[in-house]
Design a protein around this motif. Sequence first.
Motif, PDB file in Angstrom:
ATOM      1  N   LEU A 195       0.827  -1.200   0.000  1.00 22.77           N
ATOM      2  CA  LEU A 195       0.000   0.000   0.000  1.00 22.77           C
ATOM      3  C   LEU A 195       0.867   1.258   0.000  1.00 22.77           C
ATOM      4  CD1 LEU A 195      -2.785   1.358   0.270  1.00 22.77           C
ATOM      5  CD2 LEU A 195      -2.550   1.110   2.751  1.00 22.77           C
ATOM      6  N   ILE A 196       1.919   1.261   0.811  1.00 24.83           N
ATOM      7  CA  ILE A 196       2.821   2.419   0.856  1.00 24.83           C
ATOM      8  C   ILE A 196       3.479   2.642  -0.499  1.00 24.83           C
ATOM      9  CG2 ILE A 196       4.976   3.267   1.863  1.00 24.83           C
ATOM     10  CD1 ILE A 196       4.132   1.818   4.471  1.00 24.83           C
ATOM     11  N   ASP A 197       3.983   1.555  -1.096  1.00 30.88           N
ATOM     12  CA  ASP A 197       4.615   1.682  -2.412  1.00 30.88           C
ATOM     13  C   ASP A 197       3.634   2.224  -3.447  1.00 30.88           C
ATOM     14  OD1 ASP A 197       7.010   0.720  -1.437  1.00 30.88           O
ATOM     15  OD2 ASP A 197       6.611  -1.357  -2.028  1.00 30.88           O
ATOM     16  N   ARG A 198       2.418   1.717  -3.392  1.00 29.55           N
ATOM     17  CA  ARG A 198       1.396   2.173  -4.344  1.00 29.55           C
ATOM     18  C   ARG A 198       1.081   3.648  -4.131  1.00 29.55           C
ATOM     19  NH1 ARG A 198      -4.022  -1.287  -4.295  1.00 29.55           N
ATOM     20  NH2 ARG A 198      -2.534  -2.915  -4.908  1.00 29.55           N
ATOM     21  N   VAL A 210       7.696  12.236  -3.571  1.00 32.97           N
ATOM     22  CA  VAL A 210       8.508  12.063  -2.358  1.00 32.97           C
ATOM     23  C   VAL A 210       8.944  10.612  -2.260  1.00 32.97           C
ATOM     24  CG1 VAL A 210       7.415  13.929  -1.045  1.00 32.97           C
ATOM     25  CG2 VAL A 210       6.463  11.608  -0.939  1.00 32.97           C
ATOM     26  N   THR A 211       9.998  10.384  -1.476  1.00 32.04           N
ATOM     27  CA  THR A 211      10.444   9.036  -1.147  1.00 32.04           C
ATOM     28  C   THR A 211      10.353   8.859   0.366  1.00 32.04           C
ATOM     29  OG1 THR A 211      12.744   9.749  -0.969  1.00 32.04           O
ATOM     30  CG2 THR A 211      12.006   8.914  -3.115  1.00 32.04           C
ATOM     31  N   LEU A 212      10.489   7.616   0.816  1.00 34.70           N
ATOM     32  CA  LEU A 212      10.318   7.302   2.232  1.00 34.70           C
ATOM     33  C   LEU A 212      11.549   6.565   2.735  1.00 34.70           C
ATOM     34  CD1 LEU A 212       8.284   7.274   4.662  1.00 34.70           C
ATOM     35  CD2 LEU A 212       7.538   5.030   3.837  1.00 34.70           C
ATOM     36  N   ALA A 234      -1.067   9.210   7.892  1.00 37.56           N
ATOM     37  CA  ALA A 234       0.249   9.617   8.387  1.00 37.56           C
ATOM     38  C   ALA A 234       1.202   9.914   7.248  1.00 37.56           C
ATOM     39  CB  ALA A 234       0.814   8.525   9.286  1.00 37.56           C
ATOM     40  N   LEU A 235       1.173   9.097   6.206  1.00 35.83           N
ATOM     41  CA  LEU A 235       2.049   9.307   5.050  1.00 35.83           C
ATOM     42  C   LEU A 235       1.736  10.635   4.373  1.00 35.83           C
ATOM     43  CD1 LEU A 235       4.245   8.086   3.235  1.00 35.83           C
ATOM     44  CD2 LEU A 235       2.416   7.014   1.891  1.00 35.83           C
ATOM     45  N   LEU A 252      12.627   9.750   9.259  1.00 36.28           N
ATOM     46  CA  LEU A 252      11.971   9.358  10.496  1.00 36.28           C
ATOM     47  C   LEU A 252      11.594  10.591  11.317  1.00 36.28           C
ATOM     48  CD1 LEU A 252      11.048   7.305  12.599  1.00 36.28           C
ATOM     49  CD2 LEU A 252      13.412   7.160  13.408  1.00 36.28           C
ATOM     50  N   ALA A 253      12.497  11.571  11.380  1.00 36.15           N
ATOM     51  CA  ALA A 253      12.215  12.784  12.148  1.00 36.15           C
ATOM     52  C   ALA A 253      11.021  13.529  11.565  1.00 36.15           C
ATOM     53  CB  ALA A 253      13.450  13.684  12.166  1.00 36.15           C
TER      54      ALA A 253
END
Length: 460
Positions: A195-198, A210-212, A234-235, A252-253
């Motif tokens: 889901l995050i990748d999508r 953006v990247t994570l 949250a994302l 993370l920050a």
Amino acid sequence: MTLFGEPDEDGPDTAAGYSSSQQSSHYDSADDPNSPLAVRMRPRTLDEVLGQRQLLGPGSPLRRLVEGDAPMSLILYGPPGTGKTTLATIVSTAGNRRFVQLSALNAGVKDVRAVIDTARRTLEHGGRPTVLFIDEIHRFSKTQQDSLLAAVEARTVTLVAATTENPYFSLVSPLLSRSLLLTLQPLTDDDLNQLIDRALTDKRGLAGTVTLAEDARAHLLRMAGGDARRVLTALEAAAGAVQADGGQEISLAALEQAVDTAAVRYDRDGDQHYDVISAFIKSIRGSDVDAALHYLARMIVAGEDPRFIARRLVVHASEDIGMADPTALLAATAAADALALIGMPEARINLAQATIHLALAPKSNAVITAIDAAISDVRAGSAGAVPPPLRDGHYAGAGKLGHAQKYQYPHDLPEGVATQQYPPDELVGRDYYQPGQRGAERAISERLAKLRAVIRGNRR
């Protein structure tokens, strides 16, 4: 009450079963770039749905309902963010159906009857069948639920209802019997990673803007608790904050700052998982209630499976407390039942209550010592013949074999206890249970000594 698509029997239908205006009404908000990320990323077909594999396989009732237009009513039961609303929407778009959505928070019997009357008139005029989606149906009273029964029975509407509470407690039996109950599970980390990748790459989502960072991704998964909506919310918050500062990577920050939840160093599959649960149990065993609550909070914040915590409490209640406080097991199992009934985050209170109860209870390991000693003897071959008086005497010929003869029925005796041999010959006099002198076991110890004396014929 929100209605998606009023009857327009004269209007042309698209291949998907809706006129263009009706079909778009489902997805206008999803196509709006200003809509929340969780709305934009909502799956539009069953093949886009993540998780719930037990419900989506070939030939499954849900897939038949969507692909085969089978008119069956559904109860979708599961925690938040597992896809209940998504599945209801997909059901409504399949075939020639109208979609009507009610929220049990603000809808009453009048609203339900209005939907049913409109659905009935639409069918009488050759119009399309109606899917009625009721969110949080557990908030409906018995009367409100009863108002649905006739329409569901006659298939005037296809009911798709969502609940986060156990339907066997919160829904009336007639409604359950007229519907197919589907249980949704929290999404796994693998599901949430997809889901995050999508969301990061899909043009409906963040479209690669953006990247994570990996540590931020790990923290996002810990926070999720199997909830897709929580992940996407949250994302989106973190992405907005990073982009506002001209950045491209969600660190993370940045994630912590955006969601105001500090990362807890905890790996559900690594050392921290075992270290923290070990410290939790040892703190309870040591009667340090404050340390136990700290480790409980640490597991909750880190996203530990609450069912794992509940299981450990149930085990600990017998292993380290046992008969010193017989109510400890009741408290632990009640907390586990409460977790299954109401889910998190509310069940954190029940887990905390059980933790406090167990930490403050008098301790005894006599139960686990007793059963392990008995198992050890059996495995070592100490399993002699059952004494004849205790054998089954409910079949022809048992008496001739001497079975059940000379058995003394304890209820026929004034004290309710008979002098009688119960164990095999090899184990006469073997004492497995050795109660301590703490809590309720002090009184149990005194009673046990008297019982053994009578049973073994050693009374003074």
